[in-house]
Design a protein around this motif. Sequence first.
Motif, PDB file in Angstrom:
ATOM      1  N   VAL A   1       0.529  -1.164   0.203  1.00 38.96           N
ATOM      2  CA  VAL A   1       0.305   0.229  -0.226  1.00 38.96           C
ATOM      3  C   VAL A   1       0.466   1.040  -0.048  1.00 38.96           C
ATOM      4  O   VAL A   1       1.866   1.025   0.405  1.00 38.96           O
ATOM      5  N   THR A   2       0.134   2.051  -0.460  1.00 37.15           N
ATOM      6  CA  THR A   2       0.994   3.659  -0.461  1.00 37.15           C
ATOM      7  C   THR A   2       0.556   4.799   0.076  1.00 37.15           C
ATOM      8  O   THR A   2      -0.954   4.746   0.164  1.00 37.15           O
ATOM      9  N   VAL A   3       0.571   4.966   1.016  1.00 32.44           N
ATOM     10  CA  VAL A   3       0.191   6.211   2.133  1.00 32.44           C
ATOM     11  C   VAL A   3       1.351   7.590   1.945  1.00 32.44           C
ATOM     12  O   VAL A   3       2.241   7.285   2.399  1.00 32.44           O
ATOM     13  N   LYS A   4       0.559   8.827   2.683  1.00 32.19           N
ATOM     14  CA  LYS A   4       1.506   9.810   3.102  1.00 32.19           C
ATOM     15  C   LYS A   4       1.534   9.614   4.615  1.00 32.19           C
ATOM     16  O   LYS A   4       0.735   9.359   5.350  1.00 32.19           O
ATOM     17  N   ILE A   5       2.577   9.766   5.324  1.00 34.45           N
ATOM     18  CA  ILE A   5       2.964  10.877   6.555  1.00 34.45           C
ATOM     19  C   ILE A   5       2.067  12.372   6.612  1.00 34.45           C
ATOM     20  O   ILE A   5       2.611  13.089   6.610  1.00 34.45           O
ATOM     21  N   VAL A   6       1.535  11.894   8.043  1.00 34.31           N
ATOM     22  CA  VAL A   6       0.295  12.981   8.291  1.00 34.31           C
ATOM     23  C   VAL A   6       0.827  13.479   9.941  1.00 34.31           C
ATOM     24  O   VAL A   6      -0.083  14.584  10.356  1.00 34.31           O
ATOM     25  N   ASP A   7       0.753  12.242  10.486  1.00 29.34           N
ATOM     26  CA  ASP A   7       1.736  12.029  11.863  1.00 29.34           C
ATOM     27  C   ASP A   7       2.725  11.711  12.489  1.00 29.34           C
ATOM     28  O   ASP A   7       3.090  10.606  11.516  1.00 29.34           O
ATOM     29  N   TYR A   8       2.624  11.804  13.350  1.00 26.85           N
ATOM     30  CA  TYR A   8       4.099  11.514  14.212  1.00 26.85           C
ATOM     31  C   TYR A   8       3.125  10.348  15.546  1.00 26.85           C
ATOM     32  O   TYR A   8       2.325  10.200  16.358  1.00 26.85           O
ATOM     33  N   CYS A   9       3.840   9.450  15.231  1.00 22.70           N
ATOM     34  CA  CYS A   9       4.168   8.058  16.632  1.00 22.70           C
ATOM     35  C   CYS A   9       4.841   8.507  17.722  1.00 22.70           C
ATOM     36  O   CYS A   9       5.791   7.867  17.392  1.00 22.70           O
ATOM     37  N   PRO A  10       4.235   8.903  18.944  1.00 20.80           N
ATOM     38  CA  PRO A  10       5.208   9.404  19.305  1.00 20.80           C
ATOM     39  C   PRO A  10       6.354   8.336  20.909  1.00 20.80           C
ATOM     40  O   PRO A  10       5.521   6.753  19.976  1.00 20.80           O
ATOM     41  N   ALA A  11       6.754   8.253  21.222  1.00 23.83           N
ATOM     42  CA  ALA A  11       7.817   7.642  22.291  1.00 23.83           C
ATOM     43  C   ALA A  11       6.757   6.341  22.457  1.00 23.83           C
ATOM     44  O   ALA A  11       5.816   6.603  22.708  1.00 23.83           O
ATOM     45  N   GLY A  12       7.631   5.258  22.488  1.00 28.81           N
ATOM     46  CA  GLY A  12       6.798   4.188  22.848  1.00 28.81           C
ATOM     47  C   GLY A  12       6.025   3.512  21.658  1.00 28.81           C
ATOM     48  O   GLY A  12       5.434   1.947  21.963  1.00 28.81           O
ATOM     49  N   CYS A  13       6.034   4.073  20.162  1.00 29.11           N
ATOM     50  CA  CYS A  13       4.943   3.830  19.011  1.00 29.11           C
ATOM     51  C   CYS A  13       5.947   2.430  18.741  1.00 29.11           C
ATOM     52  O   CYS A  13       7.144   1.781  19.134  1.00 29.11           O
ATOM     53  N   ARG A  14       4.884   1.142  18.882  1.00 31.67           N
ATOM     54  CA  ARG A  14       5.509  -0.453  18.669  1.00 31.67           C
ATOM     55  C   ARG A  14       5.617  -0.336  17.390  1.00 31.67           C
ATOM     56  O   ARG A  14       6.146  -1.721  16.839  1.00 31.67           O
ATOM     57  N   GLY A  15       5.549   0.906  16.245  1.00 29.41           N
ATOM     58  CA  GLY A  15       5.815  -0.024  15.107  1.00 29.41           C
ATOM     59  C   GLY A  15       7.083   1.244  14.256  1.00 29.41           C
ATOM     60  O   GLY A  15       6.805   2.311  15.076  1.00 29.41           O
ATOM     61  N   THR A  16       7.810   0.837  13.287  1.00 30.65           N
ATOM     62  CA  THR A  16       8.132   1.549  12.200  1.00 30.65           C
ATOM     63  C   THR A  16       7.368   2.788  12.144  1.00 30.65           C
ATOM     64  O   THR A  16       7.904   4.388  11.679  1.00 30.65           O
ATOM     65  N   ILE A  17       6.170   1.913  11.456  1.00 29.22           N
ATOM     66  CA  ILE A  17       4.981   3.366  11.376  1.00 29.22           C
ATOM     67  C   ILE A  17       3.423   2.832  11.625  1.00 29.22           C
ATOM     68  O   ILE A  17       3.731   1.705  11.423  1.00 29.22           O
ATOM     69  N   ASP A  18       2.929   3.537  11.352  1.00 30.39           N
ATOM     70  CA  ASP A  18       1.862   3.163  12.074  1.00 30.39           C
ATOM     71  C   ASP A  18       0.838   3.797  11.057  1.00 30.39           C
ATOM     72  O   ASP A  18       0.395   4.871  11.133  1.00 30.39           O
ATOM     73  N   LEU A  19       0.563   2.446  10.471  1.00 29.80           N
ATOM     74  CA  LEU A  19      -0.475   2.733   9.961  1.00 29.80           C
ATOM     75  C   LEU A  19      -1.764   3.019   9.864  1.00 29.80           C
ATOM     76  O   LEU A  19      -2.390   2.652  10.605  1.00 29.80           O
ATOM     77  N   SER A  20      -3.158   3.308   9.161  1.00 30.22           N
ATOM     78  CA  SER A  20      -4.609   3.838   9.138  1.00 30.22           C
ATOM     79  C   SER A  20      -4.981   2.282   9.407  1.00 30.22           C
ATOM     80  O   SER A  20      -4.571   1.724   8.655  1.00 30.22           O
ATOM     81  N   GLN A  21      -5.564   2.443   9.915  1.00 27.29           N
ATOM     82  CA  GLN A  21      -6.716   0.947  10.445  1.00 27.29           C
ATOM     83  C   GLN A  21      -7.106   0.877   8.930  1.00 27.29           C
ATOM     84  O   GLN A  21      -6.689  -0.483   8.139  1.00 27.29           O
ATOM     85  N   GLU A  22      -7.748   1.431   7.577  1.00 29.52           N
ATOM     86  CA  GLU A  22      -7.815   0.819   6.502  1.00 29.52           C
ATOM     87  C   GLU A  22      -6.594   0.610   5.326  1.00 29.52           C
ATOM     88  O   GLU A  22      -6.798  -0.114   5.021  1.00 29.52           O
TER      89      GLU A  22
END
Length: 131
Positions: free
Chosen positions: A90-111
């Motif tokens: 999937v191709t996604v645009k970065i629009v937000d910050y996943c703060p410290a403690g983020c469980r993944g490299t990238i936090d995708l929208s549910q969709e």
Amino acid sequence: MGIWFSFANVILIGLGLCALVVADKGTATFYTPPYVPSSCDGFKNEGTMIAAASDEIWDSKRACGRVYKVKCTGGTNNGVEHPCRGSGSVTVKIVDYCPAGCRGTIDLSQEAFEAIADPDEGKITIDYHQV
């Protein structure tokens, strides 16, 4: 010598025309709506093919607006036998910050996550690269 010189030129030109895409490896999780406000765009609605960047790719907010292709490569918790779906990317645009403690490299929208993986897995391994 002439034929070898021509052959070498053809090879070099061919290599120059090929784009080598090197993917980074990481993990992806997902978050659920509402997707606004976001760290990058405030209350601007950017749709659903979006993601939040972890510290690994946040780059002091310079990640905002970057587009990444994310490919599911497998599960992390053995909860789902075959977690990857469809084309697995999937191709996604970065629009937000996943703060410290983020469980993944990238936090995708549910969709976006559901487009490439079974959400019951929760966290997947990925290959990703900036587009």
